[in-house]
Write a protein that holds these residues in place. Structure first.
Motif, PDB file in Angstrom:
ATOM      1  N   ILE A  74       2.181   4.531   1.269  1.00 44.51           N
ATOM      2  CA  ILE A  74       2.092   5.025   2.639  1.00 44.51           C
ATOM      3  C   ILE A  74       1.248   6.291   2.705  1.00 44.51           C
ATOM      4  CG2 ILE A  74       3.472   5.906   4.572  1.00 44.51           C
ATOM      5  CD1 ILE A  74       5.572   3.744   3.643  1.00 44.51           C
ATOM      6  N   GLU A 130       0.861  -1.172   0.000  1.00 46.18           N
ATOM      7  CA  GLU A 130       0.000   0.000   0.000  1.00 46.18           C
ATOM      8  C   GLU A 130       0.901   1.227   0.000  1.00 46.18           C
ATOM      9  OE1 GLU A 130      -3.557   1.697   2.804  1.00 46.18           O
ATOM     10  OE2 GLU A 130      -3.475  -0.459   2.547  1.00 46.18           O
ATOM     11  N   ASP A 134       5.248  15.269  -2.727  1.00 50.33           N
ATOM     12  CA  ASP A 134       4.744  13.965  -2.271  1.00 50.33           C
ATOM     13  C   ASP A 134       3.262  13.978  -1.910  1.00 50.33           C
ATOM     14  OD1 ASP A 134       7.156  12.772  -2.553  1.00 50.33           O
ATOM     15  OD2 ASP A 134       7.743  12.976  -0.459  1.00 50.33           O
ATOM     16  N   MET A 156      10.325  18.661   6.550  1.00 51.63           N
ATOM     17  CA  MET A 156      10.255  17.417   7.322  1.00 51.63           C
ATOM     18  C   MET A 156       8.800  17.054   7.621  1.00 51.63           C
ATOM     19  SD  MET A 156      13.262  16.229   8.059  1.00 51.63           S
ATOM     20  CE  MET A 156      13.243  15.428   9.655  1.00 51.63           C
ATOM     21  N   HIS A 157       8.332  16.060   6.951  1.00 48.71           N
ATOM     22  CA  HIS A 157       6.955  15.658   7.235  1.00 48.71           C
ATOM     23  C   HIS A 157       6.910  14.219   7.699  1.00 48.71           C
ATOM     24  CE1 HIS A 157       7.565  15.191   2.810  1.00 48.71           C
ATOM     25  NE2 HIS A 157       7.340  13.969   3.178  1.00 48.71           N
ATOM     26  N   VAL A 208       3.905  11.150   8.002  1.00 44.03           N
ATOM     27  CA  VAL A 208       4.150   9.930   7.250  1.00 44.03           C
ATOM     28  C   VAL A 208       4.173   8.711   8.172  1.00 44.03           C
ATOM     29  CG1 VAL A 208       6.085   8.760   6.141  1.00 44.03           C
ATOM     30  CG2 VAL A 208       5.322  10.979   5.292  1.00 44.03           C
ATOM     31  N   PHE A 234       7.109   4.815  -2.425  1.00 42.04           N
ATOM     32  CA  PHE A 234       7.044   5.040  -0.992  1.00 42.04           C
ATOM     33  C   PHE A 234       5.930   4.151  -0.459  1.00 42.04           C
ATOM     34  CE2 PHE A 234       6.019   7.933   2.680  1.00 42.04           C
ATOM     35  CZ  PHE A 234       6.963   7.305   3.462  1.00 42.04           C
ATOM     36  N   ASN A 235       6.252   2.871  -0.323  1.00 37.45           N
ATOM     37  CA  ASN A 235       5.229   1.864  -0.044  1.00 37.45           C
ATOM     38  C   ASN A 235       5.545   1.041   1.191  1.00 37.45           C
ATOM     39  OD1 ASN A 235       4.144   2.609  -2.534  1.00 37.45           O
ATOM     40  ND2 ASN A 235       5.265   1.009  -3.609  1.00 37.45           N
ATOM     41  N   CYS A 295       5.651  21.294   6.513  1.00 33.58           N
ATOM     42  CA  CYS A 295       6.432  21.853   5.419  1.00 33.58           C
ATOM     43  C   CYS A 295       5.683  21.828   4.096  1.00 33.58           C
ATOM     44  CB  CYS A 295       7.691  21.022   5.301  1.00 33.58           C
ATOM     45  SG  CYS A 295       7.310  19.254   5.444  1.00 33.58           S
ATOM     46  N   HIS A 296       4.420  21.454   4.109  1.00 38.77           N
ATOM     47  CA  HIS A 296       3.680  21.272   2.860  1.00 38.77           C
ATOM     48  C   HIS A 296       2.199  21.331   3.202  1.00 38.77           C
ATOM     49  CE1 HIS A 296       3.832  17.503   5.026  1.00 38.77           C
ATOM     50  NE2 HIS A 296       2.593  17.367   4.596  1.00 38.77           N
ATOM     51  N   TRP A 322      14.363   9.091  -4.853  1.00 37.77           N
ATOM     52  CA  TRP A 322      13.830  10.421  -5.121  1.00 37.77           C
ATOM     53  C   TRP A 322      12.590  10.747  -4.298  1.00 37.77           C
ATOM     54  CZ3 TRP A 322      14.407  11.442 -11.116  1.00 37.77           C
ATOM     55  CH2 TRP A 322      15.741  11.800 -11.367  1.00 37.77           C
ATOM     56  N   SER A 323      12.230   9.894  -3.377  1.00 38.28           N
ATOM     57  CA  SER A 323      11.151  10.308  -2.484  1.00 38.28           C
ATOM     58  C   SER A 323      11.835  11.083  -1.357  1.00 38.28           C
ATOM     59  CB  SER A 323      10.367   9.109  -1.966  1.00 38.28           C
ATOM     60  OG  SER A 323      10.806   8.759  -0.679  1.00 38.28           O
ATOM     61  N   SER A 324      11.077  11.941  -0.691  1.00 40.29           N
ATOM     62  CA  SER A 324      11.736  12.899   0.205  1.00 40.29           C
ATOM     63  C   SER A 324      11.849  12.404   1.640  1.00 40.29           C
ATOM     64  CB  SER A 324      10.959  14.212   0.167  1.00 40.29           C
ATOM     65  OG  SER A 324       9.646  13.983   0.646  1.00 40.29           O
ATOM     66  N   ILE A 325      11.818  11.087   1.820  1.00 39.27           N
ATOM     67  CA  ILE A 325      11.752  10.553   3.179  1.00 39.27           C
ATOM     68  C   ILE A 325      13.131  10.227   3.755  1.00 39.27           C
ATOM     69  CG2 ILE A 325      10.858   8.608   4.535  1.00 39.27           C
ATOM     70  CD1 ILE A 325       8.789  10.661   3.503  1.00 39.27           C
ATOM     71  N   LEU A 330       1.819   5.394   8.290  1.00 35.50           N
ATOM     72  CA  LEU A 330       2.414   4.057   8.278  1.00 35.50           C
ATOM     73  C   LEU A 330       1.829   3.173   9.384  1.00 35.50           C
ATOM     74  CD1 LEU A 330       4.783   2.359   7.138  1.00 35.50           C
ATOM     75  CD2 LEU A 330       6.252   3.463   8.836  1.00 35.50           C
ATOM     76  N   ASP A 338      10.766   6.506  -7.153  1.00 33.25           N
ATOM     77  CA  ASP A 338       9.888   7.416  -6.415  1.00 33.25           C
ATOM     78  C   ASP A 338       8.869   6.657  -5.557  1.00 33.25           C
ATOM     79  OD1 ASP A 338       8.311   6.452  -8.431  1.00 33.25           O
ATOM     80  OD2 ASP A 338       7.502   8.404  -9.023  1.00 33.25           O
ATOM     81  N   LEU A 354       9.514  -1.523   4.338  1.00 31.85           N
ATOM     82  CA  LEU A 354       9.241  -0.295   3.595  1.00 31.85           C
ATOM     83  C   LEU A 354      10.097  -0.244   2.342  1.00 31.85           C
ATOM     84  CD1 LEU A 354       9.635   1.806   6.787  1.00 31.85           C
ATOM     85  CD2 LEU A 354       7.568   1.778   5.442  1.00 31.85           C
TER      86      LEU A 354
END
Ligand SMILES: Nc1nc2c(ncn2[C@@H]2O[C@H](COP(=O)(O)OP(=O)(O)OP(=O)(O)O)[C@@H](O)[C@H]2O)c(=O)[nH]1
Ligand SMILES: [Mg+2]
Ligand SMILES: [Zn+2]
Lengths: 221, 114
Positions: free
Chosen positions: A11, A9, A128, B1-2, B6, B105-106, A93-94, B36-39, B10, B103, B31
């Motif tokens: 996230i 899934e 994102d 920073m998010h 996130v 993010f799963n 931040c978004h 290129w994802s911002s995590i 999760l 990219d 995970l």
């Protein structure tokens, strides 16, 4: 005995679902929605002000401004003629789809032609989080430097339009336009581009003409 | 920073899937995160330790799999990893590429106990 369960899934699927709901609300009202993203100070609010001025008396525009704190930008948009809703993300931040959802319910979508969302100034995170907008616009600016598409590929890759602002500063700042554009085009072939200055007004008419066309096509299709 | 938002997401997904299987405890999460994802892994781990406390996922191990960026050249079909400031295709010099991986993010899977 531990057991492995496949999940597979995204996230951020909860955010994605809300974004779909937001988009459905814009669609029903036939209002085009833009997500404007950029680093801090690139000129998002300046572009909004110029856009409001350009469409004054012709398009009814609603603004949603995301900032960590203050309502300066919403005040500027309001002064320029928009109905503006400020969202303070309180450190985030978004913008995310939930914040936009609550802002949409404060707008009378039936009385608008276009909704512009100004995201929090940041070149990393906003990419994102889908908001449910139809077009995403990245405002780049000359003083940031020509290497930004290479350093922030996640951002440059996902947008529909790149507006290159502050071209009045080209004589004073080293900026290789070719190098910059190559960085965008590899990641995002065919992306719509404009070179403008919100200061002198140069290039704004092409941006306005493009946006006008998008609004009209969306309304009548 | 998010990463806080996130990490909450999760936890919600993991607990939902564990409940569906009537599991009593979650011991691991897998995970998959594109380059290129911002995590940031460390920040997710930091928030995870805080927010999973008091849930059935307390103490679960986070397994991070980082996926490299692979682009597919739209001109010649070559798949390649961009290096530094060179995004163009190394085979034909083409400058039209689509991202193939990088990219993501799963949450791919979880380990649970009955
Ligand atoms: N020289 C020049 N300055 C500009 C131009 N456009 C905007 N500015 C200036 O850049 C500064 C930032 O502009 P804003 O429009 O507030 O930028 P922003 O992206 O909305 O900023 P945040 O919302 O704080 O992230 C202001 O001082 C503007 O006057 C331009 O085309 N040329
Ligand atoms: Mg602003
Ligand atoms: Zn090629």
């Amino acid at each position: 005995m531990p057991l492995r369960i496949p999940v597979v899934e995204k996230i951020l699927s909860a955010n994605d679902r809300l974004a779909v709901e937001n988009q459905a609300r814009f669609d029903t009202a036939r209002v085009l929605a833009l997500n404007i993203m950029a680093s801090p100070g690139a000129g998002k609010t300046s572009l909004v002000e110029q856009t409001l001025k350009g469409f004054s008396g012709r398009l009814r525009i609603g603004m949603i401004n995301g900032d960590i704190a203050t309502s300066f930008d919403a005040d500027r948009a309001q002064a320029a003629g928009a109905t503006a809703i400020q969202i303070n993300t309180g450190g985030d931040c978004h913008l995310d789809a939930a914040m936009v959802q609550s802002a949409i319910s404060q707008l009378d979508l039936g009385a608008l032609d276009l909704v512009i969302i100004e995201n929090v100034g940041n070149l990393v995170c906003p990419a994102d989080f889908k908001l449910g907008t139809h077009k995403s616009v990245l405002v780049a600016s000359i003083p940031e430097g020509d290497d930004k598409p290479y350093k922030y590929p996640g951002m440059y890759r996902g947008v529909d339009v790149v507006v290159i602002n502050k071209i009045d500063l080209l004589p004073y700042v080293p900026f290789r336009m070719d190098f910059f554009k190559k960085g965008i085009e590899v990641l995002n072939p065919g992306v719509v581009q404009f070179e403008i200055s919100c200061r002198t007004g140069v290039g704004l008419s092409s941006w306005l003409a493009w946006l006008d066309r998008q609004v009209q096509e969306f309304k009548h299709n | 920073m998010h990463e806080l938002a996130v990490t909450e997401s999760l936890l919600e997904i993991a607990i939902r899937h564990a409940r569906e299987k009537n599991a009593s405890r979650i011991t691991g999460l897998y995970l998959v995160i594109g380059k290129w994802s911002s995590i940031v892994d460390d920040s997710v781990q930091f928030y995870w330790d805080i927010i999973s406390d008091g849930t059935i996922a307390k103490g679960a191990t986070l397994h991070f799999q980082r996926v490299p960026v692979v682009l597919t050249c739209q001109d010649c079909g070559k798949e390649y990893e961009p290096v530094g400031e060179e995004f163009a295709c190394p085979q034909c010099g083409g400058t039209h590429a689509k991202i193939k991986t990088g990219d993501e993010f799963n949450l791919e899977a979880i380990d649970v106990e009955e």
